[in-house]
Design an enzyme around this catalytic site. Structure first.
Site, PDB file in Angstrom:
ATOM      1  N   ASP A  14     -42.511  66.961 -56.525  1.00 36.64           N
ATOM      2  CA  ASP A  14     -43.230  66.362 -57.639  1.00 36.64           C
ATOM      3  C   ASP A  14     -43.825  67.471 -58.489  1.00 36.64           C
ATOM      4  O   ASP A  14     -44.755  68.141 -58.056  1.00 36.64           O
ATOM      5  CB  ASP A  14     -44.322  65.438 -57.098  1.00 36.64           C
ATOM      6  CG  ASP A  14     -45.163  64.816 -58.199  1.00 36.64           C
ATOM      7  OD1 ASP A  14     -44.721  64.798 -59.353  1.00 36.64           O
ATOM      8  OD2 ASP A  14     -46.269  64.337 -57.879  1.00 36.64           O
ATOM      9  N   ALA A  15     -43.306  67.651 -59.686  1.00 44.79           N
ATOM     10  CA  ALA A  15     -43.803  68.703 -60.562  1.00 44.79           C
ATOM     11  C   ALA A  15     -44.973  68.229 -61.420  1.00 44.79           C
ATOM     12  O   ALA A  15     -45.862  68.996 -61.757  1.00 44.79           O
ATOM     13  CB  ALA A  15     -42.682  69.207 -61.460  1.00 44.79           C
ATOM     14  N   TYR A  16     -44.976  66.950 -61.739  1.00 43.32           N
ATOM     15  CA  TYR A  16     -45.993  66.419 -62.651  1.00 43.32           C
ATOM     16  C   TYR A  16     -47.317  66.282 -61.925  1.00 43.32           C
ATOM     17  O   TYR A  16     -47.460  65.524 -60.975  1.00 43.32           O
ATOM     18  CB  TYR A  16     -45.533  65.072 -63.207  1.00 43.32           C
ATOM     19  CG  TYR A  16     -46.279  64.656 -64.446  1.00 43.32           C
ATOM     20  CD1 TYR A  16     -46.061  65.315 -65.650  1.00 43.32           C
ATOM     21  CD2 TYR A  16     -47.194  63.631 -64.416  1.00 43.32           C
ATOM     22  CE1 TYR A  16     -46.734  64.951 -66.796  1.00 43.32           C
ATOM     23  CE2 TYR A  16     -47.873  63.255 -65.555  1.00 43.32           C
ATOM     24  CZ  TYR A  16     -47.647  63.920 -66.734  1.00 43.32           C
ATOM     25  OH  TYR A  16     -48.326  63.551 -67.867  1.00 43.32           O
ATOM     26  N   ARG A  45     -53.649  58.677 -65.999  1.00 42.33           N
ATOM     27  CA  ARG A  45     -52.920  59.175 -64.824  1.00 42.33           C
ATOM     28  C   ARG A  45     -52.889  58.118 -63.716  1.00 42.33           C
ATOM     29  O   ARG A  45     -51.867  57.898 -63.072  1.00 42.33           O
ATOM     30  CB  ARG A  45     -53.547  60.473 -64.320  1.00 42.33           C
ATOM     31  CG  ARG A  45     -52.868  61.043 -63.102  1.00 42.33           C
ATOM     32  CD  ARG A  45     -51.416  61.370 -63.361  1.00 42.33           C
ATOM     33  NE  ARG A  45     -50.844  62.037 -62.195  1.00 42.33           N
ATOM     34  CZ  ARG A  45     -49.569  62.040 -61.903  1.00 42.33           C
ATOM     35  NH1 ARG A  45     -48.710  61.422 -62.676  1.00 42.33           N
ATOM     36  NH2 ARG A  45     -49.123  62.666 -60.847  1.00 42.33           N
TER      37      ARG A  45
END
Length: 92
Positions: A14-16, A45
């Site tokens: 998961d980069a975000y 978010r």
């Protein structure tokens, strides 16, 4: 390849939120959003994650960008921000 990684064909992460700062869009436009900026960012978010989980559990896939926009629409309405220019800036 040999050793501990033998047989691995795919790695996912998961980069975000891990590599990319999901607060940066709101921070960049804080002067337009005003004192509600932090609250908007936090709710955005949260809704993004909730909407993703809901869609996955219902088998109703949508691209992340669409889910992000839907979450933002909810948050803008919840904060009484009706200026479409704000949405465009944040999604940009």
């Amino acid at each position: 390849m040999s050793g501990a990684l033998a047989g691995i064909e795919l790695c996912v992460f998961d980069a975000y939120g891990t590599l990319f700062d999901f607060n940066s869009a709101v921070a960049r436009h804080r002067s337009v959003i005003g004192p509600r900026a932090d609250s908007l960012s936090e709710l955005w978010r949260s809704k993004q994650i909730q909407y993703t989980w809901l869609r996955n559990s219902m088998g109703a896939y949508a691209e992340f960008w669409q889910v992000t926009g839907e979450a933002l629409d909810h948050c803008l309405a919840a904060h009484g921000i009706g200026d479409p220019g704000v949405r465009q800036k944040l999604m940009g």
